[in-house]
Design a protein around this motif. Structure first.
Motif, PDB file in Angstrom:
ATOM      1  N   VAL A 187      -3.085   7.594  -1.220  1.00 39.76           N
ATOM      2  CA  VAL A 187      -3.258   8.117   0.131  1.00 39.76           C
ATOM      3  C   VAL A 187      -4.597   7.633   0.664  1.00 39.76           C
ATOM      4  CG1 VAL A 187      -3.340  10.184   1.587  1.00 39.76           C
ATOM      5  CG2 VAL A 187      -1.910  10.158  -0.475  1.00 39.76           C
ATOM      6  N   VAL A 188      -4.570   6.983   1.817  1.00 42.58           N
ATOM      7  CA  VAL A 188      -5.785   6.423   2.422  1.00 42.58           C
ATOM      8  C   VAL A 188      -5.901   6.922   3.859  1.00 42.58           C
ATOM      9  CG1 VAL A 188      -5.805   4.361   0.967  1.00 42.58           C
ATOM     10  CG2 VAL A 188      -4.522   4.350   3.111  1.00 42.58           C
ATOM     11  N   PRO A 189      -7.109   6.944   4.416  1.00 44.14           N
ATOM     12  CA  PRO A 189      -7.283   7.504   5.752  1.00 44.14           C
ATOM     13  C   PRO A 189      -6.916   6.573   6.902  1.00 44.14           C
ATOM     14  CG  PRO A 189      -9.406   6.918   4.827  1.00 44.14           C
ATOM     15  CD  PRO A 189      -8.395   6.696   3.738  1.00 44.14           C
ATOM     16  N   SER A 190      -6.808   5.262   6.649  1.00 45.45           N
ATOM     17  CA  SER A 190      -6.556   4.335   7.757  1.00 45.45           C
ATOM     18  C   SER A 190      -5.766   3.126   7.277  1.00 45.45           C
ATOM     19  CB  SER A 190      -7.877   3.871   8.376  1.00 45.45           C
ATOM     20  OG  SER A 190      -8.590   3.064   7.449  1.00 45.45           O
ATOM     21  N   LEU A 191      -5.177   2.421   8.246  1.00 43.95           N
ATOM     22  CA  LEU A 191      -4.423   1.216   7.931  1.00 43.95           C
ATOM     23  C   LEU A 191      -5.330   0.145   7.337  1.00 43.95           C
ATOM     24  CD1 LEU A 191      -1.807  -0.442   8.044  1.00 43.95           C
ATOM     25  CD2 LEU A 191      -2.394  -1.057  10.406  1.00 43.95           C
ATOM     26  N   SER A 192      -6.546   0.027   7.852  1.00 43.02           N
ATOM     27  CA  SER A 192      -7.465  -0.997   7.334  1.00 43.02           C
ATOM     28  C   SER A 192      -7.778  -0.750   5.862  1.00 43.02           C
ATOM     29  CB  SER A 192      -8.753  -1.008   8.161  1.00 43.02           C
ATOM     30  OG  SER A 192      -9.406   0.236   8.098  1.00 43.02           O
ATOM     31  N   GLU A 193      -7.916   0.520   5.466  1.00 41.76           N
ATOM     32  CA  GLU A 193      -8.182   0.819   4.054  1.00 41.76           C
ATOM     33  C   GLU A 193      -6.939   0.574   3.199  1.00 41.76           C
ATOM     34  OE1 GLU A 193     -10.486   4.165   2.957  1.00 41.76           O
ATOM     35  OE2 GLU A 193     -11.425   4.349   4.932  1.00 41.76           O
ATOM     36  N   ALA A 194      -5.761   0.776   3.785  1.00 41.74           N
ATOM     37  CA  ALA A 194      -4.523   0.461   3.067  1.00 41.74           C
ATOM     38  C   ALA A 194      -4.445  -1.038   2.785  1.00 41.74           C
ATOM     39  CB  ALA A 194      -3.316   0.911   3.878  1.00 41.74           C
ATOM     40  N   GLN A 195      -4.802  -1.837   3.785  1.00 42.89           N
ATOM     41  CA  GLN A 195      -4.761  -3.289   3.608  1.00 42.89           C
ATOM     42  C   GLN A 195      -5.797  -3.751   2.591  1.00 42.89           C
ATOM     43  OE1 GLN A 195      -5.268  -4.167   7.783  1.00 42.89           O
ATOM     44  NE2 GLN A 195      -3.104  -4.685   8.037  1.00 42.89           N
ATOM     45  N   ALA A 196      -6.971  -3.116   2.606  1.00 42.33           N
ATOM     46  CA  ALA A 196      -8.004  -3.477   1.620  1.00 42.33           C
ATOM     47  C   ALA A 196      -7.540  -3.136   0.209  1.00 42.33           C
ATOM     48  CB  ALA A 196      -9.305  -2.743   1.955  1.00 42.33           C
ATOM     49  N   PHE A 197      -6.872  -1.992   0.050  1.00 43.97           N
ATOM     50  CA  PHE A 197      -6.360  -1.595  -1.262  1.00 43.97           C
ATOM     51  C   PHE A 197      -5.312  -2.590  -1.757  1.00 43.97           C
ATOM     52  CE2 PHE A 197      -2.867   0.559  -3.505  1.00 43.97           C
ATOM     53  CZ  PHE A 197      -3.542   0.930  -4.668  1.00 43.97           C
ATOM     54  N   LEU A 198      -4.377  -2.964  -0.867  1.00 47.41           N
ATOM     55  CA  LEU A 198      -3.324  -3.894  -1.273  1.00 47.41           C
ATOM     56  C   LEU A 198      -3.873  -5.270  -1.622  1.00 47.41           C
ATOM     57  CD1 LEU A 198      -0.471  -3.028   1.259  1.00 47.41           C
ATOM     58  CD2 LEU A 198      -0.537  -2.538  -1.186  1.00 47.41           C
ATOM     59  N   LYS A 199      -4.916  -5.665  -0.930  1.00 47.86           N
ATOM     60  CA  LYS A 199      -5.512  -6.970  -1.208  1.00 47.86           C
ATOM     61  C   LYS A 199      -5.970  -7.053  -2.660  1.00 47.86           C
ATOM     62  CE  LYS A 199      -8.801 -10.271   0.752  1.00 47.86           C
ATOM     63  NZ  LYS A 199      -9.834 -10.504   1.811  1.00 47.86           N
ATOM     64  N   ARG A 200      -6.400  -5.916  -3.191  1.00 48.20           N
ATOM     65  CA  ARG A 200      -6.854  -5.882  -4.588  1.00 48.20           C
ATOM     66  C   ARG A 200      -5.688  -5.791  -5.572  1.00 48.20           C
ATOM     67  NH1 ARG A 200     -10.319  -2.027  -2.146  1.00 48.20           N
ATOM     68  NH2 ARG A 200      -9.159  -0.319  -3.144  1.00 48.20           N
ATOM     69  N   GLN A 201      -4.533  -5.291  -5.114  1.00 47.35           N
ATOM     70  CA  GLN A 201      -3.419  -4.985  -6.017  1.00 47.35           C
ATOM     71  C   GLN A 201      -2.338  -6.057  -6.059  1.00 47.35           C
ATOM     72  OE1 GLN A 201      -3.335  -2.175  -7.974  1.00 47.35           O
ATOM     73  NE2 GLN A 201      -5.388  -1.718  -7.206  1.00 47.35           N
ATOM     74  N   LEU A 202      -2.137  -6.754  -4.943  1.00 51.57           N
ATOM     75  CA  LEU A 202      -0.968  -7.627  -4.834  1.00 51.57           C
ATOM     76  C   LEU A 202      -1.176  -8.981  -5.507  1.00 51.57           C
ATOM     77  CD1 LEU A 202       0.138  -6.917  -1.157  1.00 51.57           C
ATOM     78  CD2 LEU A 202       1.018  -5.916  -3.280  1.00 51.57           C
ATOM     79  N   LYS A 203      -0.055  -9.510  -5.997  1.00 51.27           N
ATOM     80  CA  LYS A 203      -0.046 -10.815  -6.659  1.00 51.27           C
ATOM     81  C   LYS A 203       1.014 -11.698  -5.994  1.00 51.27           C
ATOM     82  CE  LYS A 203      -0.943  -8.491 -11.098  1.00 51.27           C
ATOM     83  NZ  LYS A 203      -0.676  -7.122 -10.580  1.00 51.27           N
ATOM     84  N   PRO A 204       0.978 -13.003  -6.254  1.00 46.76           N
ATOM     85  CA  PRO A 204       2.015 -13.892  -5.695  1.00 46.76           C
ATOM     86  C   PRO A 204       3.411 -13.412  -6.067  1.00 46.76           C
ATOM     87  CG  PRO A 204       0.216 -15.174  -6.618  1.00 46.76           C
ATOM     88  CD  PRO A 204      -0.061 -13.751  -6.990  1.00 46.76           C
ATOM     89  N   GLY A 205       4.316 -13.433  -5.080  1.00 45.87           N
ATOM     90  CA  GLY A 205       5.689 -13.001  -5.308  1.00 45.87           C
ATOM     91  C   GLY A 205       5.954 -11.552  -4.950  1.00 45.87           C
ATOM     92  N   ASP A 206       4.892 -10.784  -4.652  1.00 45.71           N
ATOM     93  CA  ASP A 206       5.067  -9.379  -4.279  1.00 45.71           C
ATOM     94  C   ASP A 206       5.567  -9.263  -2.838  1.00 45.71           C
ATOM     95  OD1 ASP A 206       4.141  -8.763  -6.758  1.00 45.71           O
ATOM     96  OD2 ASP A 206       2.155  -8.075  -6.118  1.00 45.71           O
TER      97      ASP A 206
END
Length: 543
Positions: free
Chosen positions: A510-529
């Motif tokens: 759970v994050v407070p904003s869309l920008s923080e959601a995108q920052a979180f995903l940037k750290r988590q996602l890999k090619p093919g996701d």
């Protein structure tokens, strides 16, 4: 002392004037987003009195003025006012909430908005002028406090100035709108050669409109309204300014929010053919029940020209019941094999390139269709368009060729890539049916991680909590790898649905904003996701 008062007085004026101007602009934007409706604007303000209508800075400013007024028995009046002037800029540093560069849908300076700005600005300046004039009669330093009080009232009253300005302009706007409607009716009455196709429904109107237009272009010169132009003024704009003599078909979208809206729309443009997509839970806040929504939508069927074709989605029982109101031929479509359907779809498959399926029409002919569009509900939209095409003489194979060219509407299950990650952009205002379809698509995409980012759904009235909780249950049932929820309070029912379905909490963030959601995903996602962005709350819900 005098020069110091003048200098800091100018600084205080700049700060207060800047903030007051930004607040007035902010509330003008909200009034526009709430479709210039006093009732909707009033409800929005009532829900945010303590967070946006009245700010802590107003209390600080009032306290500073009171302190400055009471100071003379203790210290010199000039020094008291100087202290107020020093405190003032700190109180009225503009909040980030009023920044125009954060807007997802920017304030549109339409003719109506330009007309509204003038009286609103004059009303906002009135307390400043009154405070300044009265202060002038008192002289400095006490007059400065009255002038600053005028600035404070101008800032505090920003939402009121917008409402009063709109009230003053209401007779003018009513007269202008009546003129636009008369002009549109006259233009359409003079075009006996023109066929008007009207499309309504709780979901899928815009997508269906563009599909209908693309398929009909195989045989006709077609104009379809851009984007979600589905209000009386949107229809008038299309007819008065964009409809050309060479156009043979006009495809219009009819949107409703209040009882009586459909009569007003049909009074402007009576359809020669009509399409009803679905009856859902959108606009329950204003319509009350789904049956009320169905009754309002069915007016389009009743107002269709005598002997004009009516296309209905018979997978929706409320839509299927509208056949009784049709005076002309009824075309029934189904993606679920309904026995009464004239046009059906089967063998539905989709991947990262789009959707493939087979269409069987009223003649028994079956043709393979491929489209860039995603989801079962878009297959439904294609079938609705195919039925319109068949009613106007197009062959199934013609339309299959055109369907390949149909592009997704922006932010409606739009496929794109970000590096080696696939993005499913379904950020347009979400609804329960579309959200479930989007999650189903996500669950069948790719071999990597599957993630969703969502703030949940809004504008669902008393059903909002229940629908969002059920959405949480749907998410849990599709075994996603990451669920990123934007806004703790807004997504509380989704969290409850996930928890009750025993979805692993370590996959929920759970994050407070869309920008923080995108920052979180940037750290988590890999090619093919694959990431699904499901809904993106409009500006008036995020503040």
């Amino acid at each position: 002392m005098t020069s110091a008062l003048i200098f800091f007085g100018v600084v205080a004026t700049l700060f207060a004037g800047w903030r007051a101007g930004r607040r007035v602009r902010f509330f003008l934007h909200i009034f526009q987003l709430e479709t210039y409706k006093f009732s909707r604007y009033g409800r929005w303000l009532a829900d945010r009195v303590s967070s946006l209508v009245v700010r802590p800075s107003h209390g600080v400013g009032a306290a500073a003025l009171a302190g400055g007024g009471l100071a003379p028995p203790i210290i010199d009046a000039g020094w008291g006012v100087l202290v107020v002037l020093l405190v003032w800029p700190m109180a009225f540093i503009s909040s980030r909430r009023y920044r125009s560069d954060r807007e997802k849908k920017p304030l549109a300076f339409t003719d109506r908005m330009v007309r509204l700005i003038t009286p609103t600005a004059l009303l906002a300046l009135l307390p400043v002028a009154c405070g300044g004039l009265y202060g002038w009669t008192l002289g400095s330093p006490p007059g400065v406090l009255w002038y600053l009080g005028g600035l404070l009232v101008a800032d505090l009253g920003a939402p009121l100035w917008v409402a009063l300005g709109a009230a003053l302009m209401h007779p003018v706007e009513t007269a202008i709108q009546k003129g636009f409607k008369r002009q549109a009716r006259r233009r359409l009455q003079a075009r006996s050669d023109l066929s008007v196709v009207g499309i309504t429904g709780s979901y899928g109107k815009t997508s269906t409109k563009f599909i209908v237009a693309e398929l009909l272009r195989q045989k006709y010169s077609v104009y379809a309204t851009p984007s979600s132009y589905n209000t009386p003024m949107g229809l008038c704009l299309a007819v008065n300014e964009h409809l050309k003599p060479q156009h043979q078909v006009l495809v219009l979208e009819y949107g409703i929010r209040y009882p009586g809206d459909m009569d007003e729309l049909c009074d402007i443009a009576e359809p020669d053919a009509s399409v009803v997509t679905t009856i859902g839970v959108a606009h329950l806040e204003t319509m009350g029940t789904q049956d009320n929504i169905a009754a309002e939508k069915s007016v389009l069927v009743e107002q269709t020209a005598p002997d004009g074709p009516v296309v209905l989605n018979v997978d929706d029982e409320r839509v299927a019941a509208m056949a009784e109101r049709a005076s002309g031929p009824v075309w029934r479509i189904s993606t679920e094999g309904h026995p009464d359907a004239d046009i059906t779809a089967g063998s539905i498959q989709y991947d990262t390139t789009g959707t493939a399926f087979e269409v069987t029409d009223d003649t028994g002919t079956t043709v393979a269709f491929e489209t860039q569009l995603l989801g079962r509900h878009n297959v439904l939209n294609v079938l609705l368009a195919v039925a319109v095409g068949r009613s106007m003489g197009l062959r199934l194979r013609q339309m299959a060729h055109a369907a390949r060219r149909v592009e997704p509407v922006e932010h409606r299950l739009q496929l794109r890539t970000r590096g080696d990650v696939t993005i499913i952009d379904d950020a347009f205002n979400s609804n329960p049916v579309g959200a479930r379809n989007a999650v189903e698509i996500l669950s069948k995409m790719g071999d990597g991680q599957r993630a969703i980012v969502t703030p949940g759904m809004v504008e669902l009235g008393d059903r909002q909590w229940r629908e969002n909780k059920e959405f949480g249950t749907v998410l849990a049932g599709h075994d996603l790898d990451l669920v990123v929820l934007v806004g703790a309070d807004q997504t509380a029912p989704i969290q409850e649905g996930l928890s009750e379905a025993d979805f692993p909490q370590e996959r929920v963030h759970v994050v407070p904003s869309l920008s923080e959601a995108q920052a979180f995903l940037k750290r988590q996602l890999k090619p093919g996701d694959v990431v699904l962005y499901e809904n993106d709350l409009p500006d008036q819900y995020e503040v």
